[in-house]
Scaffold this active site. Structure first.
Site: not given
Ligand code: TYM
Length: 339
Positions: A118, A201, A204
């Site tokens: 990032k 991947k 968003k």
């Molecule tokens: P975020 O919003 O980026 O992603 C949310 C969840 O979606 C999963 N994800 C995917 N899974 C499969 N294929 C993909 N292409 C893909 N893109 C995203 C992510 O693995 C995630 O589970 N850091 C976290 C947010 C967070 C969090 C936490 C999660 C903050 N605090 C505590 C668990 C526990 C995240 O990636 O958000």
């Protein structure tokens, strides 16, 4: 907590309200949560403090926050049985993040690949919040003494860090206050790839909307995106071994498998020797059926902000109660002065 739910298990997970919720978020995370909610107490957070670590779409954060709440409920999370709330409402997250930061060696953070991706080449200009993002994530999880964290594959390294931080804290105070949280990375779509490039991947922030299926996409656009999804010039594979070095096809078959819960072997034997267009046509129908349902429900929920806000308020009360107790206990363990 319901009697039928396993008392010792506490599930925590979250999604950032950064807009463009997509099929990867659904299959990698939310779809699994829906299953897990039946036998454990679950806390599902909308992690808005994480969302402000990057500059994109900040002006839409309020709308995106409600959109994530709507996506949780529309996908099948029951707000009356679980806790759905917004991270910034519960001050314990930031407070614990500071405390845990004091137990996290910088060397551990320097290994985080998501920060490197990032921050890119401009590491010196990256905000401190982006660097300490995984510490806040550990705080989210540990604040509730969570035992299981269902996420997509991309979050594995962050979860390993959360485990290390929990153990470092426990060691420091010769205590077993924090459970060491288990990552739950399950299903056939733990890493959904871009529809335009099977090595990237689904994300968003990809500038091309054709790279992902958004949870808010119309039926027409879902079908168009699947039809246009990149494939290669080879015929449909005849067995699982033949998926090797065919990332785009593997991705589409994984998506099919995750949505239908059919085994890869069964899907391959169904479509082997058939025209690729038949597979894509059926995949488009399957994605459309499942995602359009969510999308329609999300629109309904978003039209009733009062209802959504009430759920988030109720979730806030429940989360606050657990968090305040745990922060209190923690301060006693550390030995901080209490006025
Ligand atoms: P975020 O919003 O980026 O992603 C949310 C969840 O979606 C999963 N994800 C995917 N899974 C499969 N294929 C993909 N292409 C893909 N893109 C995203 C992510 O693995 C995630 O589970 N850091 C976290 C947010 C967070 C969090 C936490 C999660 C903050 N605090 C505590 C668990 C526990 C995240 O990636 O958000």
């Amino acid at each position: 907590m319901e009697k039928s739910k396993e008392k010792s298990k506490l599930i925590f997970s979250g999604v950032q309200p950064t807009g463009n919720l997509h099929l990867g978020n659904y299959l990698g995370a939310i779809k699994n949560w829906v299953k897990l909610q039946t036998n454990a107490h679950c806390i599902f957070c909308i992690v808005d403090l994480h969302a402000i670590t990057t500059s994109g779409n900040r002006s839409e954060i309020l709308q995106n926050t409600r959109e994530v709440a709507a996506a949780y409920i529309a996908s099948g999370i029951d707000p009356s049985k679980n806790t759905i709330f917004v991270q910034s409402n519960v001050t314990g997250h930031s407070e614990l993040s500071w405390i845990l930061g004091c137990h996290t060696p910088i060397g551990w953070l320097n290994r985080m690949t998501q920060f490197k991706d990032k921050a890119g080449k401009n590491k010196e200009k990256a905000p401190l919040g982006l660097y300490s993002y995984p510490v806040l994530m550990a705080a989210d999880i540990l604040l509730y003494k969570s035992t299981h964290v269902p996420v997509g594959e991309d979050q594995k390294q962050h979860l390993e860090l959360s485990r290390d931080i929990a153990q470092a804290f426990n060691r420091c105070y010769n205590n077993d206050f924090f459970p060491v949280p288990e990552p739950v990375i399950i299903g056939n779509a733990t890493r959904v790839m871009s529809l335009k490039d099977g090595l990237k991947k689904m994300s968003k922030s990809d500038p091309s909307d054709y790279s992902r299926i958004n949870l808010t996409d119309s039926s027409e656009s879902i079908k168009k995106k699947i039809q246009k999804a990149k494939t290669d010039s080879e015929p449909f594979p005849s067995d699982v071994e033949k998926l090797e070095n065919r990332p785009e096809i593997t991705n589409l078959i994984n998506i099919y498998s995750a949505l239908t819960e059919n085994l890869l072997e069964d899907i391959i034997s169904e479509y082997a020797n058939k025209d690729f267009r038949v597979f894509k046509q059926n995949l488009a129908d399957i994605v459309d059926q499942q995602i359009s349902k969510i999308s329609i429900e999300m629109k309904k929920l978003l039209a009733d902000k009062t209802y959504l806000d009430l759920i988030l308020k109720d979730g806030y009360q429940k989360a606050k109660e657990i968090s305040e107790k745990n922060i209190n206990d923690l301060k006693n363990i550390i030995g901080l002065f209490r006025a």
